[in-house]
Design a protein around this motif. Sequence first.
Motif, PDB file in Angstrom:
ATOM      1  N   THR A 391      -3.832 -23.266 -19.995  1.00  0.00           N
ATOM      2  CA  THR A 391      -2.578 -23.945 -19.636  1.00  0.00           C
ATOM      3  C   THR A 391      -1.824 -23.208 -18.527  1.00  0.00           C
ATOM      4  N   PHE A 392      -2.114 -21.916 -18.321  1.00  0.00           N
ATOM      5  CA  PHE A 392      -1.485 -21.174 -17.223  1.00  0.00           C
ATOM      6  C   PHE A 392      -1.746 -21.867 -15.886  1.00  0.00           C
ATOM      7  N   GLY A 414     -14.246 -27.545 -17.431  1.00  0.00           N
ATOM      8  CA  GLY A 414     -13.227 -26.901 -18.263  1.00  0.00           C
ATOM      9  C   GLY A 414     -13.736 -25.647 -18.945  1.00  0.00           C
ATOM     10  N   MET A 416     -14.036 -22.022 -19.934  1.00  0.00           N
ATOM     11  CA  MET A 416     -13.378 -20.720 -19.833  1.00  0.00           C
ATOM     12  C   MET A 416     -14.408 -19.691 -19.371  1.00  0.00           C
ATOM     13  N   ASP A 441      -5.476 -14.743 -20.812  1.00  0.00           N
ATOM     14  CA  ASP A 441      -5.988 -13.596 -21.574  1.00  0.00           C
ATOM     15  C   ASP A 441      -7.168 -13.984 -22.467  1.00  0.00           C
ATOM     16  N   GLY A 442      -7.319 -15.291 -22.744  1.00  0.00           N
ATOM     17  CA  GLY A 442      -8.508 -15.742 -23.468  1.00  0.00           C
ATOM     18  C   GLY A 442      -9.717 -15.785 -22.544  1.00  0.00           C
ATOM     19  N   GLY A 443      -9.623 -16.551 -21.487  1.00  0.00           N
ATOM     20  CA  GLY A 443     -10.744 -16.730 -20.556  1.00  0.00           C
ATOM     21  C   GLY A 443     -11.161 -15.435 -19.889  1.00  0.00           C
ATOM     22  N   ASN A 468      -0.364 -14.199 -22.334  1.00  0.00           N
ATOM     23  CA  ASN A 468       0.640 -14.791 -23.220  1.00  0.00           C
ATOM     24  C   ASN A 468       0.286 -14.584 -24.693  1.00  0.00           C
ATOM     25  N   SER A 470      -2.133 -15.523 -26.468  1.00  0.00           N
ATOM     26  CA  SER A 470      -2.531 -16.729 -27.204  1.00  0.00           C
ATOM     27  C   SER A 470      -3.577 -17.513 -26.427  1.00  0.00           C
ATOM     28  N   ALA A 472      -3.300 -20.423 -25.511  1.00  0.00           N
ATOM     29  CA  ALA A 472      -2.122 -21.300 -25.557  1.00  0.00           C
ATOM     30  C   ALA A 472      -2.459 -22.780 -25.420  1.00  0.00           C
ATOM     31  N   SER A 473      -3.463 -23.111 -24.626  1.00  0.00           N
ATOM     32  CA  SER A 473      -3.801 -24.543 -24.478  1.00  0.00           C
ATOM     33  C   SER A 473      -4.056 -25.158 -25.834  1.00  0.00           C
TER      34      SER A 473
HETATM   35  C1  LIG Z   1     -16.019 -21.524 -23.150  1.00  0.00           C
HETATM   36  C2  LIG Z   1     -14.888 -22.288 -23.749  1.00  0.00           C
HETATM   37  N1  LIG Z   1     -14.541 -22.090 -25.033  1.00  0.00           N
HETATM   38  C3  LIG Z   1     -13.494 -22.755 -25.569  1.00  0.00           C
HETATM   39  C4  LIG Z   1     -12.791 -23.656 -24.817  1.00  0.00           C
HETATM   40  C5  LIG Z   1     -11.596 -24.399 -25.440  1.00  0.00           C
HETATM   41  N2  LIG Z   1     -10.364 -23.933 -24.776  1.00  0.00           N
HETATM   42  C6  LIG Z   1      -9.810 -24.574 -23.731  1.00  0.00           C
HETATM   43  S1  LIG Z   1      -8.461 -23.832 -23.144  1.00  0.00           S
HETATM   44  C7  LIG Z   1      -8.551 -22.622 -24.326  1.00  0.00           C
HETATM   45  C8  LIG Z   1      -7.532 -21.522 -24.406  1.00  0.00           C
HETATM   46  C9  LIG Z   1      -7.395 -20.779 -23.120  1.00  0.00           C
HETATM   47  O1  LIG Z   1      -6.680 -19.605 -23.385  1.00  0.00           O
HETATM   48  P1  LIG Z   1      -6.264 -18.605 -22.257  1.00  0.00           P
HETATM   49  O2  LIG Z   1      -7.432 -18.271 -21.401  1.00  0.00           O
HETATM   50  O3  LIG Z   1      -5.561 -17.458 -22.877  1.00  0.00           O
HETATM   51  O4  LIG Z   1      -5.275 -19.452 -21.349  1.00  0.00           O
HETATM   52  P2  LIG Z   1      -3.891 -20.154 -21.825  1.00  0.00           P
HETATM   53  O5  LIG Z   1      -4.245 -21.504 -22.300  1.00  0.00           O
HETATM   54  O6  LIG Z   1      -3.301 -19.270 -22.886  1.00  0.00           O
HETATM   55  O7  LIG Z   1      -3.057 -20.209 -20.587  1.00  0.00           O
HETATM   56  C10 LIG Z   1      -9.654 -22.815 -25.156  1.00  0.00           C
HETATM   57  C11 LIG Z   1     -10.021 -21.914 -26.281  1.00  0.00           C
HETATM   58  C12 LIG Z   1     -13.214 -23.855 -23.489  1.00  0.00           C
HETATM   59  N3  LIG Z   1     -12.609 -24.736 -22.672  1.00  0.00           N
HETATM   60  N4  LIG Z   1     -14.236 -23.149 -22.964  1.00  0.00           N
END
Ligand SMILES: Cc1ncc(C[n+]2csc(CCOP(=O)(O)OP(=O)(O)O)c2C)c(N)n1
Length: 544
Positions: A391-392, A414, A416, A441-443, A468, A470, A472-473
């Motif tokens: 969502t960032f 999409g 990550m 911070d997830g990706g 963040n 989380s 967050a998306s």
């Molecule tokens: C490889 C992969 N696993 C799971 C997802 C599902 N997914 C989409 S957005 C997201 C969260 C992303 O988190 P972050 O990178 O921290 O960015 P934020 O949304 O917090 O800005 C997830 C788990 C995905 N798109 N790709």
Amino acid sequence: MSTHTSSHAFLSVLAVHGVDRIFEVPGESYIGLLDAIADFPQIDLVTCRHEAGAGFMACADGRLTRRPGVFMVSRGPGASNASIAVHTAQQDAIPLILVVGQVPKKDLRREAFQEIDYRAMFGTLAKWVFEVTAPEQMAEVAYKAVRMATTGTPGPVVISVPEDLQQQPVPRVHWRAQPHDPLRASPAGLARVRELLHTAQRPLIIAGGAFDVPGGREALLAFAQAWQLPVCVAFRRHDLFPNQHPLFVGDLGLANPPHQMALLHDSDLILALGTRLDDITSQNFTFPHHPQPAQPLVHCYPDPRVVGLHFATEVGLPCQPKGLVEELTPDVDAIYPDSRAEWARQLRGMHDQIAAWPQRDADDGVRFFEVVRHLRALAPSDLRVCLDAGTFAAPVYRHFGFEPTQRLMAPLSGAMGYGTPAAVATALREPQHRVVCMVGDGGFMMTGNEMILAVERRLPIVFILANNGSYASIRIHQARTYPTRHPGTDLYNPDFATMARGFGMAVDVIEHEDAIEATLRRALQSQGPHFIEVKASLGVTLPP
Ligand SMILES: Cc1ncc(C[n+]2csc(CCOP(=O)(O)OP(=O)(O)O)c2C)c(N)n1
């Protein structure tokens, strides 16, 4: 050069077709192929730490060059890690060749150590999967892999090479690159589109990725201006049309508000050019009306299997959109209804409202859209923006406003983990341009190790991490559907700044918004990679 082996034959054909870089994570299943690469000094061998990252780099490279991005991995575990990039190449229509070392031929289908049947595994992901059974096939297979990856809808090809077939002597065969004439529209199709262009009062172009070819953007711009045609770009294709231009009326993505869609539905001619009218672009197959659009639909894409597939067309044109719009751009003033100017103003006015920078406050950290806003103000006109999924990135898609020579690299799949490797591959391919990578911070922790390549090769990439705490998306989805709790989406994070320093990068941490501008200025001047951690707000109003 050592003996001319099957691997030399394979690599020679790739090299003839312009392959000059191969990403790899080594494995004992393909040391024969690896050894032969040493005889190809024109090929830059990029050693990677994870097959997903290697694959995403190859995806970015294939997208930028329009030649196949090539990566090599080991059997079983390596191929499993690689699959995310094969999926991304398929969804993003990117030419990609994945070469997998396979168990020896005599052990095939015995469930040998790390064996996978790649035809079954990648059967629905890739455009073509081939397992070599004789060393003499290697040159032909390379040739066909290039053809399959680059023609029609570009996409991924997987080649499995048993380890004992890689170092067999084979006769030299000279293959030439075979340029093909671009697909052109029929005279009857052109005539019908001209009629529609003369009469439509509220036309709309949906412009897609097939315009991402040399001269494609310029041809689209000239066509739109000549006929006064508003342009909406397909999913994550913002950089196809100057976003400041009065005829740019937005993108079709994940967050088009209903009042905008209602207005777009009001168009009386849709020219879907260079787009597959995929799920997201077509707003989950609701725009235009499915399966029979309410207005005439002209659909042009250089693959007959795609044209008219989901939506019934008035005119279906299986050809290159660039050539099509060049033929349709008149030398003299085009004749069309005066009302078109007002229609374009209406659409643009709505886009301006949607793209206005938000005013939201936050007390839980830096508002990431402020980082994007400052970056927009400071960005050089040739900036390459590489985005991960999360969502960032939403403010980039909605508010950034790409200039004609700025480029967006974002995964249509999409996926990550794409952002960091894509940024490294972009900087390798286009060292003359400044690259910024934005990632959550997830990706970031799904790949991220590719930063060491940026350090090793001193690539001037600015990595901006939106921390963040989380996923967050997904938390936003939870807040909508299950508002009382949010299991599984909080993140306990390492000290990212220390990590990045450990990689050898210049590092800044943004904890307050008043530090954004100076930090970005400094980072954009850096000679090598520069890492910025942003202590970001969650960015959404969530229930407690
Ligand atoms: C490889 C992969 N696993 C799971 C997802 C599902 N997914 C989409 S957005 C997201 C969260 C992303 O988190 P972050 O990178 O921290 O960015 P934020 O949304 O917090 O800005 C997830 C788990 C995905 N798109 N790709």
